[in-house]
Design a protein around this motif. Structure first.
Motif, PDB file in Angstrom:
ATOM      1  N   PHE A 129       0.837  -1.201   0.000  1.00 50.26           N
ATOM      2  CA  PHE A 129       0.000   0.000   0.000  1.00 50.26           C
ATOM      3  C   PHE A 129       0.876   1.257   0.000  1.00 50.26           C
ATOM      4  O   PHE A 129       0.659   2.188  -0.786  1.00 50.26           O
ATOM      5  N   VAL A 130       1.860   1.289   0.881  1.00 47.56           N
ATOM      6  CA  VAL A 130       2.717   2.468   0.980  1.00 47.56           C
ATOM      7  C   VAL A 130       3.563   2.627  -0.283  1.00 47.56           C
ATOM      8  O   VAL A 130       3.807   3.754  -0.735  1.00 47.56           O
ATOM      9  N   ALA A 131       3.984   1.509  -0.866  1.00 49.23           N
ATOM     10  CA  ALA A 131       4.726   1.589  -2.126  1.00 49.23           C
ATOM     11  C   ALA A 131       3.850   2.177  -3.232  1.00 49.23           C
ATOM     12  O   ALA A 131       4.328   2.977  -4.062  1.00 49.23           O
ATOM     13  N   GLU A 132       2.579   1.812  -3.250  1.00 47.24           N
ATOM     14  CA  GLU A 132       1.670   2.376  -4.253  1.00 47.24           C
ATOM     15  C   GLU A 132       1.386   3.847  -3.970  1.00 47.24           C
ATOM     16  O   GLU A 132       1.140   4.629  -4.902  1.00 47.24           O
ATOM     17  N   MET A 133       1.412   4.236  -2.698  1.00 47.06           N
ATOM     18  CA  MET A 133       1.294   5.654  -2.366  1.00 47.06           C
ATOM     19  C   MET A 133       2.445   6.449  -2.989  1.00 47.06           C
ATOM     20  O   MET A 133       2.258   7.590  -3.437  1.00 47.06           O
ATOM     21  N   ALA A 134       3.631   5.846  -3.015  1.00 48.56           N
ATOM     22  CA  ALA A 134       4.781   6.515  -3.631  1.00 48.56           C
ATOM     23  C   ALA A 134       4.557   6.690  -5.129  1.00 48.56           C
ATOM     24  O   ALA A 134       4.800   7.772  -5.680  1.00 48.56           O
ATOM     25  N   ASP A 135       4.090   5.645  -5.789  1.00 42.19           N
ATOM     26  CA  ASP A 135       3.822   5.732  -7.229  1.00 42.19           C
ATOM     27  C   ASP A 135       2.746   6.768  -7.518  1.00 42.19           C
ATOM     28  O   ASP A 135       2.854   7.551  -8.472  1.00 42.19           O
ATOM     29  N   TRP A 136       1.700   6.763  -6.708  1.00 44.71           N
ATOM     30  CA  TRP A 136       0.618   7.731  -6.881  1.00 44.71           C
ATOM     31  C   TRP A 136       1.122   9.155  -6.683  1.00 44.71           C
ATOM     32  O   TRP A 136       0.840  10.063  -7.469  1.00 44.71           O
ATOM     33  N   GLY A 137       1.891   9.368  -5.630  1.00 41.90           N
ATOM     34  CA  GLY A 137       2.399  10.697  -5.337  1.00 41.90           C
ATOM     35  C   GLY A 137       3.339  11.213  -6.405  1.00 41.90           C
ATOM     36  O   GLY A 137       3.347  12.417  -6.715  1.00 41.90           O
ATOM     37  N   ARG A 138       4.097  10.311  -6.993  1.00 44.09           N
ATOM     38  CA  ARG A 138       5.043  10.700  -8.038  1.00 44.09           C
ATOM     39  C   ARG A 138       4.324  11.252  -9.263  1.00 44.09           C
ATOM     40  O   ARG A 138       4.842  12.126  -9.958  1.00 44.09           O
ATOM     41  N   GLY A 139       3.112  10.775  -9.503  1.00 45.35           N
ATOM     42  CA  GLY A 139       2.374  11.214 -10.679  1.00 45.35           C
ATOM     43  C   GLY A 139       1.347  12.296 -10.409  1.00 45.35           C
ATOM     44  O   GLY A 139       0.639  12.711 -11.326  1.00 45.35           O
ATOM     45  N   ARG A 140       1.277  12.754  -9.180  1.00 39.08           N
ATOM     46  CA  ARG A 140       0.281  13.755  -8.802  1.00 39.08           C
ATOM     47  C   ARG A 140       0.839  15.162  -8.969  1.00 39.08           C
ATOM     48  O   ARG A 140       2.040  15.391  -8.857  1.00 39.08           O
ATOM     49  N   ALA A 141      -0.019  16.143  -9.226  1.00 39.08           N
ATOM     50  CA  ALA A 141       0.429  17.527  -9.376  1.00 39.08           C
ATOM     51  C   ALA A 141      -0.615  18.465  -8.786  1.00 39.08           C
ATOM     52  O   ALA A 141      -1.786  18.110  -8.641  1.00 39.08           O
ATOM     53  N   GLY A 142      -0.175  19.691  -8.446  1.00 38.95           N
ATOM     54  CA  GLY A 142      -1.093  20.696  -7.931  1.00 38.95           C
ATOM     55  C   GLY A 142      -1.054  20.806  -6.428  1.00 38.95           C
ATOM     56  O   GLY A 142      -0.551  19.916  -5.733  1.00 38.95           O
ATOM     57  N   PRO A 143      -1.588  21.909  -5.899  1.00 44.13           N
ATOM     58  CA  PRO A 143      -1.581  22.133  -4.449  1.00 44.13           C
ATOM     59  C   PRO A 143      -2.432  21.105  -3.715  1.00 44.13           C
ATOM     60  O   PRO A 143      -3.564  20.830  -4.106  1.00 44.13           O
ATOM     61  N   ALA A 144      -1.887  20.543  -2.647  1.00 47.91           N
ATOM     62  CA  ALA A 144      -2.603  19.472  -1.948  1.00 47.91           C
ATOM     63  C   ALA A 144      -2.118  19.342  -0.519  1.00 47.91           C
ATOM     64  O   ALA A 144      -0.976  19.669  -0.181  1.00 47.91           O
ATOM     65  N   ILE A 145      -3.018  18.837   0.301  1.00 50.27           N
ATOM     66  CA  ILE A 145      -2.706  18.422   1.663  1.00 50.27           C
ATOM     67  C   ILE A 145      -3.145  16.973   1.791  1.00 50.27           C
ATOM     68  O   ILE A 145      -4.262  16.617   1.397  1.00 50.27           O
ATOM     69  N   ALA A 146      -2.271  16.136   2.302  1.00 45.31           N
ATOM     70  CA  ALA A 146      -2.584  14.721   2.522  1.00 45.31           C
ATOM     71  C   ALA A 146      -2.465  14.434   4.010  1.00 45.31           C
ATOM     72  O   ALA A 146      -1.454  14.772   4.633  1.00 45.31           O
ATOM     73  N   VAL A 147      -3.492  13.846   4.571  1.00 46.08           N
ATOM     74  CA  VAL A 147      -3.506  13.574   6.002  1.00 46.08           C
ATOM     75  C   VAL A 147      -3.983  12.149   6.244  1.00 46.08           C
ATOM     76  O   VAL A 147      -4.449  11.468   5.333  1.00 46.08           O
ATOM     77  N   GLY A 148      -3.886  11.743   7.492  1.00 48.38           N
ATOM     78  CA  GLY A 148      -4.497  10.474   7.849  1.00 48.38           C
ATOM     79  C   GLY A 148      -3.706   9.672   8.853  1.00 48.38           C
ATOM     80  O   GLY A 148      -2.621  10.068   9.303  1.00 48.38           O
ATOM     81  N   ASP A 149      -4.282   8.541   9.191  1.00 48.17           N
ATOM     82  CA  ASP A 149      -3.615   7.551  10.035  1.00 48.17           C
ATOM     83  C   ASP A 149      -2.767   6.708   9.099  1.00 48.17           C
ATOM     84  O   ASP A 149      -3.274   5.801   8.436  1.00 48.17           O
ATOM     85  N   LEU A 150      -1.478   7.022   9.048  1.00 47.87           N
ATOM     86  CA  LEU A 150      -0.574   6.302   8.153  1.00 47.87           C
ATOM     87  C   LEU A 150       0.060   5.099   8.842  1.00 47.87           C
ATOM     88  O   LEU A 150       0.818   4.362   8.222  1.00 47.87           O
ATOM     89  N   ASN A 151      -0.232   4.925  10.117  1.00 40.29           N
ATOM     90  CA  ASN A 151       0.161   3.738  10.873  1.00 40.29           C
ATOM     91  C   ASN A 151       1.658   3.466  10.865  1.00 40.29           C
ATOM     92  O   ASN A 151       2.095   2.313  11.025  1.00 40.29           O
ATOM     93  N   ILE A 152       2.443   4.515  10.685  1.00 39.19           N
ATOM     94  CA  ILE A 152       3.907   4.414  10.776  1.00 39.19           C
ATOM     95  C   ILE A 152       4.402   5.612  11.576  1.00 39.19           C
ATOM     96  O   ILE A 152       4.024   6.749  11.298  1.00 39.19           O
ATOM     97  N   ALA A 153       5.239   5.332  12.562  1.00 38.42           N
ATOM     98  CA  ALA A 153       5.908   6.377  13.339  1.00 38.42           C
ATOM     99  C   ALA A 153       7.357   6.420  12.860  1.00 38.42           C
ATOM    100  O   ALA A 153       8.159   5.557  13.222  1.00 38.42           O
ATOM    101  N   PRO A 154       7.717   7.395  12.027  1.00 41.81           N
ATOM    102  CA  PRO A 154       8.992   7.318  11.329  1.00 41.81           C
ATOM    103  C   PRO A 154      10.236   7.684  12.130  1.00 41.81           C
ATOM    104  O   PRO A 154      11.311   7.112  11.905  1.00 41.81           O
ATOM    105  N   GLY A 155      10.134   8.642  13.054  1.00 40.41           N
ATOM    106  CA  GLY A 155      11.334   9.143  13.722  1.00 40.41           C
ATOM    107  C   GLY A 155      11.546   8.560  15.102  1.00 40.41           C
ATOM    108  O   GLY A 155      10.630   8.019  15.736  1.00 40.41           O
ATOM    109  N   GLU A 156      12.780   8.703  15.600  1.00 42.66           N
ATOM    110  CA  GLU A 156      13.101   8.197  16.930  1.00 42.66           C
ATOM    111  C   GLU A 156      12.273   8.891  18.004  1.00 42.66           C
ATOM    112  O   GLU A 156      11.923   8.280  19.020  1.00 42.66           O
ATOM    113  N   ASP A 157      11.961  10.171  17.794  1.00 44.46           N
ATOM    114  CA  ASP A 157      11.152  10.905  18.761  1.00 44.46           C
ATOM    115  C   ASP A 157       9.659  10.755  18.507  1.00 44.46           C
ATOM    116  O   ASP A 157       8.848  11.389  19.194  1.00 44.46           O
TER     117      ASP A 157
END
Length: 261
Positions: free
Chosen positions: A129-157
């Motif tokens: 799913f997240v890999a497809e989000m990358a493909d989708w985002g790569r082909g998207r254009a224009g002003p946008a805000i993306a939000v949500g429960d992405l179920n990943i905590a990326p940083g040490e903090d």
């Protein structure tokens, strides 16, 4: 013009409609994005939210699980959703505001308990799913805000203990790598961390804790991303931690981002 966008995994909108009403009364965001609504669209409790001025709704839902919705006080133009992984589940909904800003609301799969795609189909689904989000985002254009429960905590903090959670789903290196690839591919700014670059910051606390506030073993699973042309207008991001202590709460707290567009 100031625009406030709130994201909240509500963990059943019908069960917690009263909490949504409280949030709308007290915080009054211009746009509210909900995840894990757990209801078909025809059962979505839109009436009490409309009574508070939130007449615009874009939603997708599954009975008993998943489900995403966008509520707005101003009119919205619904946009086609993306069927990530071809499963037909309600994990993405999108709409456009009158100014042309796209709002994308995601509920990324949690991934189960075992962080190994070869033995855990749920984890494989999450990574795909997240890999497809990358493909989708790569082909998207224009002003946008993306939000949500992405179920990943990326940083040490973004977790209570980086060392102890390295092998726990939501903070494993393979998930963090996928998360950052998706963010970078779409040219997204992590608005929350851009505005709060240091210090522990959580949006989720487990129901399993006897005293969630005292133990404070949280994770930052809920995110606000903005496209490169919108990110510089971000002024403030606030985690409404107090909502985690409301009566019969979601295990997630609302996150509100303010933009000067």
């Amino acid at each position: 013009m100031a625009l406030t966008v709130c994201t909240w995994n509500i963990n059943s909108v019908r069960l917690r409609a009263g909490l949504v009403e409280r949030l709308l009364r007290e915080a009054a965001p211009d746009i509210l994005c909900l995840q894990e609504t757990k209801t078909p669209v025809d059962k979505f409790p839109a009436e009490p939210f409309a009574a508070l001025g939130y007449h615009a709704l874009a939603a997708r839902g599954d009975k008993g699980y998943n489900g995403v919705a966008i509520l707005s006080r101003a009119p919205l133009e619904p946009l086609p959703h993306v069927d990530f992984c071809g499963k037909g589940d309600a994990r993405h909904v999108a709409a456009r505001t009158g100014s042309g800003l796209e709002i994308h609301n995601f509920y990324v799969p949690a991934g189960g308990d075992e962080p190994d795609r070869n033995i855990n189909a749920k984890f494989a689904h999450k990574l795909d799913f997240v890999a497809e989000m990358a493909d989708w985002g790569r082909g998207r254009a224009g002003p946008a805000i993306a939000v949500g429960d992405l179920n990943i905590a990326p940083g040490e903090d973004d977790v209570w203990s980086h060392r102890e959670l390295l092998k726990v789903v939501s903070h494993t290196p393979v998930e963090v790598e996928a998360f950052e690839k998706a963010r970078a591919a779409g040219g997204w700014a992590d608005v929350t961390r851009d505005l709060t670059p240091e210090g522990k910051l959580y949006t989720w606390w487990s129901y399993r804790a006897k005293d969630w506030a005292l133990s404070d073993r949280g994770r930052r699973l809920d995110h606000v991303w903005a496209s490169a042309d919108v990110a510089p207008t971000a002024r403030r991001v606030t985690v409404l931690k107090g909502a985690r202590g409301w009566d019969k709460p979601s295990d997630h707290a609302p996150v509100i981002a303010e933009f000067d567009l």
